[in-house]
Design a protein around this motif. Structure first.
Motif, PDB file in Angstrom:
ATOM      1  N   GLN A  64       0.836  -1.191   0.000  1.00  0.00           N
ATOM      2  CA  GLN A  64       0.000   0.000   0.000  1.00  0.00           C
ATOM      3  C   GLN A  64       0.876   1.249   0.000  1.00  0.00           C
ATOM      4  O   GLN A  64       1.945   1.279   0.596  1.00  0.00           O
ATOM      5  CB  GLN A  64      -0.905   0.015   1.229  1.00  0.00           C
ATOM      6  N   ASP A  65       0.401   2.284  -0.704  1.00  0.00           N
ATOM      7  CA  ASP A  65       1.077   3.574  -0.731  1.00  0.00           C
ATOM      8  C   ASP A  65       0.290   4.528   0.170  1.00  0.00           C
ATOM      9  O   ASP A  65      -0.791   4.973  -0.207  1.00  0.00           O
ATOM     10  CB  ASP A  65       1.120   4.109  -2.167  1.00  0.00           C
ATOM     11  N   PRO A  66       0.824   4.842   1.343  1.00  0.00           N
ATOM     12  CA  PRO A  66       0.079   5.690   2.276  1.00  0.00           C
ATOM     13  C   PRO A  66      -0.089   7.129   1.801  1.00  0.00           C
ATOM     14  O   PRO A  66      -0.911   7.865   2.341  1.00  0.00           O
ATOM     15  CB  PRO A  66       0.903   5.618   3.562  1.00  0.00           C
TER      16      PRO A  66
ATOM     17  N   GLY B 124      -7.489   9.439  -1.569  1.00  0.00           N
ATOM     18  CA  GLY B 124      -8.756   9.484  -2.288  1.00  0.00           C
ATOM     19  C   GLY B 124      -8.652   9.546  -3.795  1.00  0.00           C
ATOM     20  O   GLY B 124      -9.519  10.128  -4.441  1.00  0.00           O
ATOM     21  N   VAL B 125      -7.613   8.964  -4.384  1.00  0.00           N
ATOM     22  CA  VAL B 125      -7.489   8.962  -5.840  1.00  0.00           C
ATOM     23  C   VAL B 125      -8.359   7.831  -6.398  1.00  0.00           C
ATOM     24  O   VAL B 125      -8.217   6.674  -6.017  1.00  0.00           O
ATOM     25  CB  VAL B 125      -6.020   8.775  -6.284  1.00  0.00           C
ATOM     26  N   THR B 126      -9.270   8.211  -7.300  1.00  0.00           N
ATOM     27  CA  THR B 126     -10.165   7.225  -7.917  1.00  0.00           C
ATOM     28  C   THR B 126      -9.707   6.954  -9.340  1.00  0.00           C
ATOM     29  O   THR B 126      -9.386   7.882 -10.089  1.00  0.00           O
ATOM     30  CB  THR B 126     -11.620   7.746  -7.939  1.00  0.00           C
TER      31      THR B 126
ATOM     32  N   LYS C 287      -7.981  -5.527  -7.795  1.00  0.00           N
ATOM     33  CA  LYS C 287      -7.474  -5.936  -6.471  1.00  0.00           C
ATOM     34  C   LYS C 287      -6.097  -5.330  -6.208  1.00  0.00           C
ATOM     35  O   LYS C 287      -5.810  -4.878  -5.101  1.00  0.00           O
ATOM     36  CB  LYS C 287      -7.406  -7.465  -6.371  1.00  0.00           C
ATOM     37  N   GLN C 288      -5.235  -5.333  -7.232  1.00  0.00           N
ATOM     38  CA  GLN C 288      -3.890  -4.783  -7.060  1.00  0.00           C
ATOM     39  C   GLN C 288      -3.943  -3.276  -6.811  1.00  0.00           C
ATOM     40  O   GLN C 288      -3.231  -2.758  -5.949  1.00  0.00           O
ATOM     41  CB  GLN C 288      -3.019  -5.099  -8.280  1.00  0.00           C
ATOM     42  N   MET C 289      -4.786  -2.563  -7.541  1.00  0.00           N
ATOM     43  CA  MET C 289      -4.878  -1.113  -7.373  1.00  0.00           C
ATOM     44  C   MET C 289      -5.532  -0.750  -6.032  1.00  0.00           C
ATOM     45  O   MET C 289      -5.124   0.218  -5.394  1.00  0.00           O
ATOM     46  CB  MET C 289      -5.645  -0.490  -8.548  1.00  0.00           C
TER      47      MET C 289
ATOM     48  N   LYS D  11       0.031   8.653 -10.213  1.00  0.00           N
ATOM     49  CA  LYS D  11       0.365   9.687  -9.205  1.00  0.00           C
ATOM     50  C   LYS D  11       0.712  11.015  -9.888  1.00  0.00           C
ATOM     51  O   LYS D  11       0.347  12.082  -9.395  1.00  0.00           O
ATOM     52  CB  LYS D  11       1.506   9.215  -8.313  1.00  0.00           C
ATOM     53  N   GLN D  12       1.422  10.949 -11.014  1.00  0.00           N
ATOM     54  CA  GLN D  12       1.835  12.166 -11.709  1.00  0.00           C
ATOM     55  C   GLN D  12       0.690  12.837 -12.458  1.00  0.00           C
ATOM     56  O   GLN D  12       0.713  14.050 -12.651  1.00  0.00           O
ATOM     57  CB  GLN D  12       2.963  11.854 -12.711  1.00  0.00           C
TER      58      GLN D  12
END
Length: 192
Positions: free
Chosen positions: A36-38, A42-44, A86-88, A188-189
């Motif tokens: 997990q990336d803490p 809230g990125v959908t 599941k991975q995301m 992320k970018q």
């Protein structure tokens, strides 16, 4: 009277013989999940799947002089879509219909090449899967995952042996997807 009874009975035996020749491979790869990336807040993203293979067969095998077509137990595009979701989710993303980035997992190729002789068999499985990431700002990234798996053995390539080869190949691709951070970094970018 005997003909009326014998014909349906004979037909039932023939159909029972056909039913035992199963042409479906039970595809259940191991699913590896990333860390997990803490930092995600809230990125959908949206996720969908596509199957670009020209033939839906996983393998074609010569058995008793007949070419048997083996197909997967479930739709591969939905299987890989479920895996990617599941991975995301494991990374910390939320999955929804209108995300900041749209991901599409594409099955470009998945096939087991089976050769059999009198005493030996060979199975070579190749997988070619792509993840296409398209951001709302117009940026796009395509990431390809390819794997090859080969196995040889004595006598015949049974459905179970072919299934194991396909599942091993898909499991390796899924592990590569979990370990690779290029799609994650792209999201992320571009999710701002």
């Amino acid at each position: 009277m005997l003909k009326k009874l014998l014909f349906p009975l004979l037909a039932a035996f023939i159909l029972a013989g056909c039913a035992s020749n199963n042409t479906t491979l039970n595809i259940q790869p191991k699913i590896q999940l990333p860390q997990q990336d803490p930092s995600l807040m809230g990125v959908t993203i949206s996720v969908n799947g596509a199957d670009q293979r020209s033939d839906q067969a996983l393998a074609k095998v010569n058995r008793d002089g007949q070419l048997i077509t083996l197909t997967p137990s479930r739709d591969l595009r939905f299987l890989l879509q479920e895996v990617l979701e599941k991975q995301m989710t494991s990374r910390g993303y939320m999955i929804g219909p209108s995300g900041a980035v749209d991901l599409q997992v594409v099955v470009n190729g998945l096939y087991a090449d089976v050769t059999q002789g009198n005493v030996r068999y060979s199975i070579t499985t190749k997988a070619d899967i792509s993840i296409i990431a398209t951001a709302k700002n117009g940026n796009k990234q395509v990431k390809n995952y390819r794997q090859t798996y080969s196995v040889e053995g004595a006598f015949t390539a049974t459905n179970a042996k072919i299934t194991n080869a396909v599942n091993s190949t898909l499991s390796d691709v899924i592990a590569d997807m979990a370990q690779d951070t290029s799609v994650h970094n792209f999201i992320k970018q571009n999710a701002r």
